[in-house]
Design an enzyme around this catalytic site. Structure first.
Site, PDB file in Angstrom:
ATOM      1  CE  LYS A   5      35.606  36.290  43.427  1.00 39.41           C
ATOM      2  NZ  LYS A   5      34.786  35.887  42.109  1.00 39.41           N
ATOM      3  CG  ASP A  26      30.916  37.702  38.799  1.00 34.46           C
ATOM      4  OD1 ASP A  26      31.469  36.600  38.662  1.00 34.46           O
ATOM      5  OD2 ASP A  26      30.544  39.061  38.252  1.00 34.46           O
ATOM      6  N   GLY A  76      45.169  38.476  42.392  1.00 36.22           N
ATOM      7  CA  GLY A  76      44.442  39.739  41.246  1.00 36.22           C
ATOM      8  C   GLY A  76      45.326  40.928  41.259  1.00 36.22           C
ATOM      9  CE1 TYR A  77      43.686  43.092  36.048  1.00 39.30           C
ATOM     10  CE2 TYR A  77      41.452  41.780  37.508  1.00 39.30           C
ATOM     11  CZ  TYR A  77      42.220  42.451  36.094  1.00 39.30           C
ATOM     12  OH  TYR A  77      41.885  41.895  34.991  1.00 39.30           O
ATOM     13  CG  ASP A  78      44.023  42.593  46.436  1.00 39.94           C
ATOM     14  OD1 ASP A  78      42.700  43.061  45.683  1.00 39.94           O
ATOM     15  OD2 ASP A  78      43.892  41.677  46.309  1.00 39.94           O
ATOM     16  CG  HIS A 116      35.339  44.369  45.596  1.00 40.34           C
ATOM     17  ND1 HIS A 116      36.781  44.431  46.744  1.00 40.34           N
ATOM     18  CD2 HIS A 116      35.689  43.710  44.745  1.00 40.34           C
ATOM     19  CE1 HIS A 116      37.222  42.993  46.085  1.00 40.34           C
ATOM     20  NE2 HIS A 116      36.664  43.167  45.107  1.00 40.34           N
TER      21      HIS A 116
HETATM   22  P1  IMP Z   1      35.528  36.447  38.908  1.00 44.36           P
HETATM   23  O1  IMP Z   1      35.771  35.311  39.433  1.00 44.36           O
HETATM   24  O2  IMP Z   1      34.450  36.248  37.790  1.00 44.36           O
HETATM   25  O3  IMP Z   1      34.470  37.271  40.018  1.00 44.36           O
HETATM   26  O4  IMP Z   1      36.223  37.286  38.630  1.00 44.36           O
HETATM   27  C1  IMP Z   1      37.332  37.947  39.672  1.00 44.36           C
HETATM   28  C2  IMP Z   1      38.379  38.543  39.209  1.00 44.36           C
HETATM   29  O5  IMP Z   1      38.159  39.548  39.597  1.00 44.36           O
HETATM   30  C3  IMP Z   1      39.742  37.820  39.763  1.00 44.36           C
HETATM   31  O6  IMP Z   1      39.917  37.093  39.149  1.00 44.36           O
HETATM   32  C4  IMP Z   1      40.391  39.337  40.069  1.00 44.36           C
HETATM   33  O7  IMP Z   1      40.749  39.372  38.503  1.00 44.36           O
HETATM   34  C5  IMP Z   1      39.349  40.236  39.960  1.00 44.36           C
HETATM   35  N1  IMP Z   1      39.024  40.686  41.223  1.00 44.36           N
HETATM   36  C6  IMP Z   1      38.460  40.344  42.163  1.00 44.36           C
HETATM   37  N2  IMP Z   1      38.153  40.784  43.251  1.00 44.36           N
HETATM   38  C7  IMP Z   1      39.056  40.981  44.140  1.00 44.36           C
HETATM   39  C8  IMP Z   1      40.084  41.633  44.291  1.00 44.36           C
HETATM   40  O8  IMP Z   1      39.396  42.040  45.703  1.00 44.36           O
HETATM   41  N3  IMP Z   1      41.007  41.747  44.498  1.00 44.36           N
HETATM   42  C9  IMP Z   1      41.751  41.858  43.055  1.00 44.36           C
HETATM   43  N4  IMP Z   1      41.340  41.441  41.897  1.00 44.36           N
HETATM   44  C10 IMP Z   1      40.275  41.205  42.260  1.00 44.36           C
END
Ligand code: IMP
Length: 216
Positions: free
Chosen positions: A35, A91, A173-175, A200
């Protein structure tokens, strides 16, 4: 209005963190290196962008909210109480229509272990096996805080669909499982420049930078 007026300075911070540059500093309230890197790539060189790893004494923030906004607010405020200057939180997560919007705010622990992307993707493939309706979207909420107070919030989303199996090596992540609308390739295949231009996070951050520039 000048940036200075919008964000009056106060002293006596618990930790001022490293000071390496003349540029205004933006602390991204995350330990997620992916991120932080995306935000760094997108925000250009107007700000010195630090992330939470530059402040080893910061407390872990429990994400107890049930919405992206609640969790983004918790993270921004927790860090902003400890470090000086502007703090930006992110988030984000993936909402899948066939799963009634899951995993949503619980995206990062969907597979059982917090932050385990391989397990998250395995569960996603399991739950989506043979499912025809594949529409999904990534959402991102960003909160700016200063001196322990929220100053603004922003959001962005990108529509797309869940692929049958992982495609590509890039991103995080889910990319590998997500193809944005208008593309057959996943975010992991499209590369960071294309992803950042439509993601996003890119959409939320474009509003953040516009808002900051208004004040600068
Ligand atoms: P957070 O740290 O609670 O905001 O969790 C975000 C989670 O959402 C990540 O660990 C990923 O699993 C997923 N995620 C958020 N943004 C992305 C992205 O840009 N690509 C892929 N997965 C994402």
């Amino acid at each position: 209005m000048e940036l200075r007026q919008r964000f009056p300075r106060t002293a006596n911070r618990a930790s001022q963190g490293p000071v390496n540059s003349e540029k205004p500093r933006l602390v991204v309230a995350t330990r997620n290196a992916h991120k932080a890197e995306e935000i760094r790539q997108m925000i250009g060189d107007r700000f010195e962008v630090l992330d939470a790893t530059a402040f080893p004494d910061l407390p872990e923030v429990e994400e107890t909210g049930t919405t992206f906004l609640e969790n983004a607010t918790l993270k921004a405020l927790a860090v902003s109480r400890e470090v000086g200057g502007l703090v930006l939180s992110d988030d984000s997560g993936l909402e899948v229509d066939a799963l009634d919007g899951r995993p949503g705010v619980w995206s990062s622990s969907f597979g059982g272990d917090e932050g385990n992307h391989a397990k998250n993707n395995e569960r996603m493939m399991r739950e989506m096996k043979g499912v025809e309706e594949r529409a999904a979207r990534f959402r991102c909420v960003m909160v700016l805080a200063r001196d322990g107070e929220v100053v603004a919030d922003f959001s962005g989303a990108v529509e797309g669909r869940i692929l049958d199996g992982p495609q590509g090596e890039g991103g995080f992540g889910y990319d590998p499982l997500f193809a944005p609308e208008g593309h057959d390739e996943s975010f992991a295949e499209l590369g960071s420049e294309v992803k950042n231009g439509m993601s996003h996070r890119g959409r939320a951050l474009a509003q953040v930078t516009a808002w900051l520039e208004q004040g600068a």
